[in-house]
Write an enzyme that holds these catalytic residues in place. Structure first.
Site, PDB file in Angstrom:
ATOM      1  N   ALA A  63      11.828   1.127  -0.256  1.00  0.00           N
ATOM      2  CA  ALA A  63      13.134   0.981  -1.507  1.00  0.00           C
ATOM      3  C   ALA A  63      13.141   2.232  -1.963  1.00  0.00           C
ATOM      4  O   ALA A  63      12.462   3.120  -1.805  1.00  0.00           O
ATOM      5  CB  ALA A  63      12.556  -0.165  -2.386  1.00  0.00           C
ATOM      6  N   GLY A 102       9.129  -1.082   1.763  1.00  0.00           N
ATOM      7  CA  GLY A 102      10.342  -1.976   1.836  1.00  0.00           C
ATOM      8  C   GLY A 102      11.069  -1.893   3.482  1.00  0.00           C
ATOM      9  O   GLY A 102      11.448  -2.765   3.912  1.00  0.00           O
ATOM     10  N   GLU A 105       8.838  -3.804   5.324  1.00  0.00           N
ATOM     11  CA  GLU A 105       9.018  -5.271   5.077  1.00  0.00           C
ATOM     12  C   GLU A 105      10.332  -5.778   5.728  1.00  0.00           C
ATOM     13  O   GLU A 105      10.336  -6.867   6.197  1.00  0.00           O
ATOM     14  CB  GLU A 105       9.302  -5.476   3.576  1.00  0.00           C
ATOM     15  CG  GLU A 105       7.707  -5.245   2.728  1.00  0.00           C
ATOM     16  CD  GLU A 105       8.047  -5.278   1.283  1.00  0.00           C
ATOM     17  OE1 GLU A 105       8.542  -4.211   0.796  1.00  0.00           O
ATOM     18  OE2 GLU A 105       7.417  -6.440   0.694  1.00  0.00           O
ATOM     19  N   GLU A 125       2.871   1.037  -1.806  1.00  0.00           N
ATOM     20  CA  GLU A 125       3.355   0.580  -2.901  1.00  0.00           C
ATOM     21  C   GLU A 125       2.269   0.445  -3.852  1.00  0.00           C
ATOM     22  O   GLU A 125       2.295   0.902  -5.096  1.00  0.00           O
ATOM     23  CB  GLU A 125       3.996  -0.932  -2.996  1.00  0.00           C
ATOM     24  CG  GLU A 125       5.199  -1.104  -2.363  1.00  0.00           C
ATOM     25  CD  GLU A 125       5.005  -1.260  -0.928  1.00  0.00           C
ATOM     26  OE1 GLU A 125       4.131  -0.937  -0.056  1.00  0.00           O
ATOM     27  OE2 GLU A 125       6.251  -1.871  -0.265  1.00  0.00           O
TER      28      GLU A 125
HETATM   29  N1  T1G Z   1      13.013   6.539  -2.651  1.00  0.00           N
HETATM   30  C1  T1G Z   1      13.888   7.573  -3.053  1.00  0.00           C
HETATM   31  N2  T1G Z   1      13.556   8.811  -2.789  1.00  0.00           N
HETATM   32  C2  T1G Z   1      12.850   8.947  -1.593  1.00  0.00           C
HETATM   33  C3  T1G Z   1      11.941   7.962  -1.274  1.00  0.00           C
HETATM   34  C4  T1G Z   1      12.107   6.580  -1.640  1.00  0.00           C
HETATM   35  N3  T1G Z   1      11.232   5.696  -1.270  1.00  0.00           N
HETATM   36  N4  T1G Z   1      10.996   8.672  -0.347  1.00  0.00           N
HETATM   37  C5  T1G Z   1      11.384   9.835  -0.134  1.00  0.00           C
HETATM   38  N5  T1G Z   1      12.282  10.033  -0.930  1.00  0.00           N
HETATM   39  C6  T1G Z   1      13.140  11.608  -1.363  1.00  0.00           C
HETATM   40  C7  T1G Z   1      12.390  12.253  -1.859  1.00  0.00           C
HETATM   41  O1  T1G Z   1      12.220  12.062  -3.237  1.00  0.00           O
HETATM   42  C8  T1G Z   1      12.879  13.651  -1.354  1.00  0.00           C
HETATM   43  O2  T1G Z   1      14.147  13.643  -2.226  1.00  0.00           O
HETATM   44  C9  T1G Z   1      13.331  13.402   0.041  1.00  0.00           C
HETATM   45  O3  T1G Z   1      13.533  11.764   0.175  1.00  0.00           O
HETATM   46  C10 T1G Z   1      12.382  13.975   1.159  1.00  0.00           C
HETATM   47  O4  T1G Z   1      11.133  13.373   0.833  1.00  0.00           O
HETATM   48  C11 T1G Z   1      10.159  -3.273  -2.298  1.00  0.00           C
HETATM   49  C12 T1G Z   1       9.075  -1.586  -3.909  1.00  0.00           C
HETATM   50  C13 T1G Z   1       8.764   9.166   3.602  1.00  0.00           C
HETATM   51  C14 T1G Z   1       6.529  10.279   3.816  1.00  0.00           C
HETATM   52  O5  T1G Z   1       6.152   4.956  -1.266  1.00  0.00           O
HETATM   53  O6  T1G Z   1       5.950   9.068   1.155  1.00  0.00           O
HETATM   54  O7  T1G Z   1       9.544   0.062  -1.070  1.00  0.00           O
HETATM   55  O8  T1G Z   1      13.661  16.171  -3.019  1.00  0.00           O
HETATM   56  O9  T1G Z   1      10.040  15.663   0.150  1.00  0.00           O
HETATM   57  O10 T1G Z   1       7.486  15.390   2.880  1.00  0.00           O
HETATM   58  O11 T1G Z   1       8.065  -3.390  -1.338  1.00  0.00           O
HETATM   59  O12 T1G Z   1       9.028  10.909   1.123  1.00  0.00           O
HETATM   60  O13 T1G Z   1      15.076  15.588  -1.345  1.00  0.00           O
HETATM   61  O14 T1G Z   1      15.916  14.936  -3.202  1.00  0.00           O
HETATM   62  O15 T1G Z   1       8.707  13.333   0.498  1.00  0.00           O
HETATM   63  O16 T1G Z   1       8.757  14.417   4.851  1.00  0.00           O
HETATM   64  C15 T1G Z   1       7.572   2.820  -0.748  1.00  0.00           C
HETATM   65  C16 T1G Z   1       7.612   7.423  -0.228  1.00  0.00           C
HETATM   66  C17 T1G Z   1       8.632   2.627  -1.890  1.00  0.00           C
HETATM   67  C18 T1G Z   1       7.530   6.256   0.549  1.00  0.00           C
HETATM   68  C19 T1G Z   1       8.471  11.755   3.734  1.00  0.00           C
HETATM   69  N6  T1G Z   1       7.996   3.803  -0.088  1.00  0.00           N
HETATM   70  N7  T1G Z   1       8.192   8.516   0.544  1.00  0.00           N
HETATM   71  O17 T1G Z   1       7.975  12.844   3.225  1.00  0.00           O
HETATM   72  O18 T1G Z   1       9.656  14.344   2.541  1.00  0.00           O
HETATM   73  S1  T1G Z   1       8.407   1.280  -2.910  1.00  0.00           S
HETATM   74  C20 T1G Z   1       7.090   5.078  -0.274  1.00  0.00           C
HETATM   75  C21 T1G Z   1       6.964   9.326   1.009  1.00  0.00           C
HETATM   76  C22 T1G Z   1       8.717  -0.143  -1.935  1.00  0.00           C
HETATM   77  C23 T1G Z   1       9.035  -2.440  -1.699  1.00  0.00           C
HETATM   78  C24 T1G Z   1       8.513  -1.512  -2.399  1.00  0.00           C
HETATM   79  C25 T1G Z   1       7.704  10.630   1.790  1.00  0.00           C
HETATM   80  C26 T1G Z   1       7.868  10.456   3.280  1.00  0.00           C
HETATM   81  P1  T1G Z   1      14.725  15.304  -2.621  1.00  0.00           P
HETATM   82  P2  T1G Z   1       9.709  14.170   0.909  1.00  0.00           P
HETATM   83  P3  T1G Z   1       8.403  14.340   3.276  1.00  0.00           P
END
Ligand code: T1G
Length: 696
Positions: A63, A102, A105, A125
């Site tokens: 998400a 998400g 999911e 999460e």
């Molecule tokens: N939401 C918004 N922005 C995100 C994002 C996310 N989930 N993941 C990454 N970004 C942005 C990040 O801020 C950066 O932005 C750019 O993408 C590159 O990311 C309902 C509630 C996928 C392993 O926790 O672990 O789903 O700086 O620098 O090193 O159940 O990003 O370019 O402006 O980290 O190659 C669950 C979080 C969410 C994954 C890639 N998902 N992301 O790593 O690039 S909660 C996560 C990561 C959810 C549901 C629940 C990593 C990556 P900018 P980056 P990277």
């Protein structure tokens, strides 16, 4: 931001492609676009099968974290997943990249999941203080069993495609692209040459006994009571078995909404975004970093060997320089030990170790660094020693070489002044142990050139470190705030608290260890030497607590001496409280005419937070840090600040700036110089703003 879901229809197949760079985060725009495309495919009589795929480097990685804490926008992710799961036409998900949160999911709602080799799948999460809130806690246990589902959700760690296939999380790992494989499967299915798994099959496989056993085992293994998410995840998995399906989904949604609103979740999201924000250096957006391939490391001690190992791991060639053959051999042996440990843990293959070792050279003179693109000095923490090294580097290093010092608090400008090229000099403050600590403070001198700063950030990224920019001052960001923390603790020590009460209070607040436990581990002599270095310039008007000096004078230098604030019988790892220390402190109080008073754990925690946040405010006012979240990140990554509190500046926002400033004003009546509130507090309060509002 495109946030599109393109649809292509032909031969009975609708292929929907998600496109929302950089990670296809499932923000409101993309969710709406996908819902529209899904509706079109479901209503088109020419479509019998739907293939769902994603453009760019990854299937949705979750998400959109930035949406949390804001009013929800329809369609919600659970609604979207329900629409996919309820589709009358089978949906085949073609997975690649990081299928997380998400995003996983959404894939779980599909009928079939095909993953390319190299795909990683996980539900992180819990690391954000929340839980999979779009059906993950309900669908995953039915697919792979409660025990494995709980393992994935409680660890938050991803698994690879092959393991996912073993577990049944994906139906197949494809040869080559998953989108093409998905289309081939769709065509075979339409031609009656392939079957698709039935969702009902999965339900029949449920073993209630094993399920409840897994729930009970997970509950008994719960750790930190301060974090509610793990317990709620277990509750949801239990509900998935015991409640009707729609009630199970509702149970999960309610738990998700509870958690997403907690201060812990807000802090963990803040930490996630702070790490990415720190990399943003607007003034360097168009600055090209210098090419760095050959790196010289001066000093093969604990830090130098750690730095050399990190550089080798990133593909650099490294020349390690020490003062003589014996010291050099010891330094190279330290690198060899790092390699052996990495191979033993499976983090480094024997072949990779050989290749890294082949890129390592040793020398006993700085002349060997004449061809280096970068030199990192990690020698003894003494200004004269470092200045001498930089003066010689100025003579031997090639023009354009970046010259970096690993000093942890000395003045980078004064070190740069030992050269005729201050523009090439920068601070790279690594943390020990280098292989475990991700933080590097990039300390920018008054004359450091922009492309040298850009080179430092590029190198940090390349070696897997998180760079935070700092200006030059005593202690930069982290050590300066640590000094404020310790000063507040010492005041309390002299006022009446024992070191053991203070340590217990700060561990209860969330630190892994208290300030006196940390001092004993690091050795009291390091800070003692620094106090003596600064003694001549110390302001006599400021309160100075000499208890640490008394301990050092008594030979109590910490665990390495068998005694410090604690006693370490037979050099035990864990110290025990020592009445001799309490007697020494009592004597010091008496000498200072101080009558000990009762100090509560709450007061200890309040004062320490106030001291750290106030020092952070001063650091911002002086421009030493660019933004409050950079300060938080330094304390989270380098100093054990509890991640679920987000760092001192976010914790101050959550405590309330008005209340904190009032405390500072009250404390300042006892000792004005240290506790005087920074002007920034008043500025924020009168404009109704928080530190978080300063994070660009
Ligand atoms: N939401 C918004 N922005 C995100 C994002 C996310 N989930 N993941 C990454 N970004 C942005 C990040 O801020 C950066 O932005 C750019 O993408 C590159 O990311 C309902 C509630 C996928 C392993 O926790 O672990 O789903 O700086 O620098 O090193 O159940 O990003 O370019 O402006 O980290 O190659 C669950 C979080 C969410 C994954 C890639 N998902 N992301 O790593 O690039 S909660 C996560 C990561 C959810 C549901 C629940 C990593 C990556 P900018 P980056 P990277």
């Amino acid at each position: 931001m495109t946030e599109e879901a393109g649809i292509a229809i032909g031969d009975g197949i609708a292929t929907i492609t998600l496109d929302n760079p950089p990670v296809n985060a499932l923000g409101a725009g993309l969710r709406g676009a996908l819902m529209t495309a899904l509706g079109a495919a479901l209503h088109d009589p020419g479509v019998q099968v739907i293939v769902l795929t994603a453009a760019g480097r990854t299937w949705p990685a979750g998400a959109d974290i930035r949406e949390f804490g804001r009013p929800p926008e329809a369609p919600s992710l659970p609604e979207l997943c329900q629409a996919v799961a309820g589709s009358a036409k089978p949906v085949i998900a073609a997975l690649h990249g990081m299928v997380l949160g998400g995003g996983l999911e959404l894939a779980l709602a599909a009928r079939v999941r095909l993953a390319e080799p190299g795909t990683e799948l996980g539900l992180p999460e819990v690391t954000l203080g929340i839980l999979p809130g779009a059906g993950g806690t309900q669908r995953l246990p039915r697919l792979i069993g409660a025990k494995r589902a709980l393992g994935l959700m409680l660890s938050g760690l991803p698994i690879g495609a092959a393991r996912a296939e073993e577990l049944g999380l994906v139906d197949a790992v494809t040869e080559g692209g998953s989108a093409a494989a998905a289309e081939r499967l769709a065509r075979a299915y339409l031609a009656g040459e392939a079957e698709l798994p039935e969702v009902e099959e999965q339900r029949r496989r449920v073993d209630p006994g094993a399920w409840l056993l897994a729930v009970a085992a997970a509950r008994s293994g719960l750790g930190d009571p301060q974090l509610p998410a793990p317990g709620r995840i277990i509750d949801c998995v239990e509900a998935a078995l015991l409640l009707p399906e729609d009630e199970g989904f509702a149970f999960e949604r309610a738990a998700f909404e509870d958690l997403v609103a907690t201060s812990e979740a807000a802090a963990l999201r803040h930490a996630f975004l702070a790490e990415r924000r720190a990399a943003k250096q607007p003034d360097l957006a168009h600055v090209k970093p210098r090419e760095i391939h050959n790196v010289g490391v001066v000093g093969g001690g604990l830090m130098g060997a750690g730095i050399a190992t990190a550089l080798l791991g990133a593909g650099c060639s490294v020349t390690l320089v020490e003062r003589d053959g014996e010291a050099l051999a010891a330094g190279l042996a330290r690198v060899a030990t790092h390699h052996e440990r990495a191979v033993a843990k499976g983090r480094l293959s024997p072949e990779a170790r050989e290749a890294e070792w082949a890129r390592l050279a040793g020398a006993t003179g700085l002349a060997a660094l004449a061809g280096s693109d970068l030199v990192i000095e990690a020698a003894y923490e003494d200004e004269a020693v470092k200045a001498g090294i930089f003066a010689e580097l100025d003579r031997v290093a090639r023009p354009g070489a970046v010259l970096a010092t690993n000093t942890s608090y000395l003045d980078v400008n004064r070190i740069a002044a030992a050269t005729a090229r201050p523009g090439d000099v920068i601070g790279l403050h690594f943390f020990s142990p280098v292989q475990a600590m991700r933080l590097v403070e990039v300390v920018v001198g008054a004359e450091t050139a922009p492309d040298v700063i850009a080179s430092a950030f590029a190198l940090a990224r390349r070696i897997g470190k998180v760079a935070v920019r700092a200006g030059v001052c005593d202690g930069f960001i982290g050590n300066r705030i640590l000094t404020a923390y310790r000063t507040a603790a010492d005041f309390l020590l002299e006022d009446g608290a024992s070191p053991y009460e203070i340590d217990r209070a700060m561990v209860a607040w969330g630190f892994p260890a208290g300030p006196y436990q940390v001092l004993d581990m690091a050795g009291l002599d390091i800070s003692w030497a620094r106090r003596r270095r600064l003694a001549a310039t110390r302001d006599p008007a400021r309160r100075y607590v000499a208890i640490g000096d008394r301990l050092c004078e008594a030979g109590r230098l910490g665990r390495k001496a068998g005694k410090g604030y604690y006693l370490y019988p037979e050099r035990a790892w864990q110290g025990v409280e020592d009445p001799d220390v309490l007697a020494l402190i009592a004597a010091e109080r008496e000498a200072r005419g101080i009558v000990a008073r009762e100090v509560t754990a709450a007061e200890i925690q309040d004062r320490v937070l106030a001291a750290m946040a106030n020092e952070g405010a001063r650091i911002l006012e002086e421009g030493i840090a660019a933004r409050p979240s950079d300060i938080d990140l330094v304390m989270l990554l380098g100093y054990g600040f509890p991640r679920w509190r987000g760092g001192p500046m976010l914790a101050a926002d959550q405590a309330g700036l008005l209340a904190l400033r009032k405390r500072l004003v009250d404390y300042a009546r006892e000792e004005e110089a240290f506790w005087r509130p920074a002007a920034l507090w008043e500025e924020l309060i009168k404009n109704g703003r928080k530190f978080a509002d300063l994070n660009d």
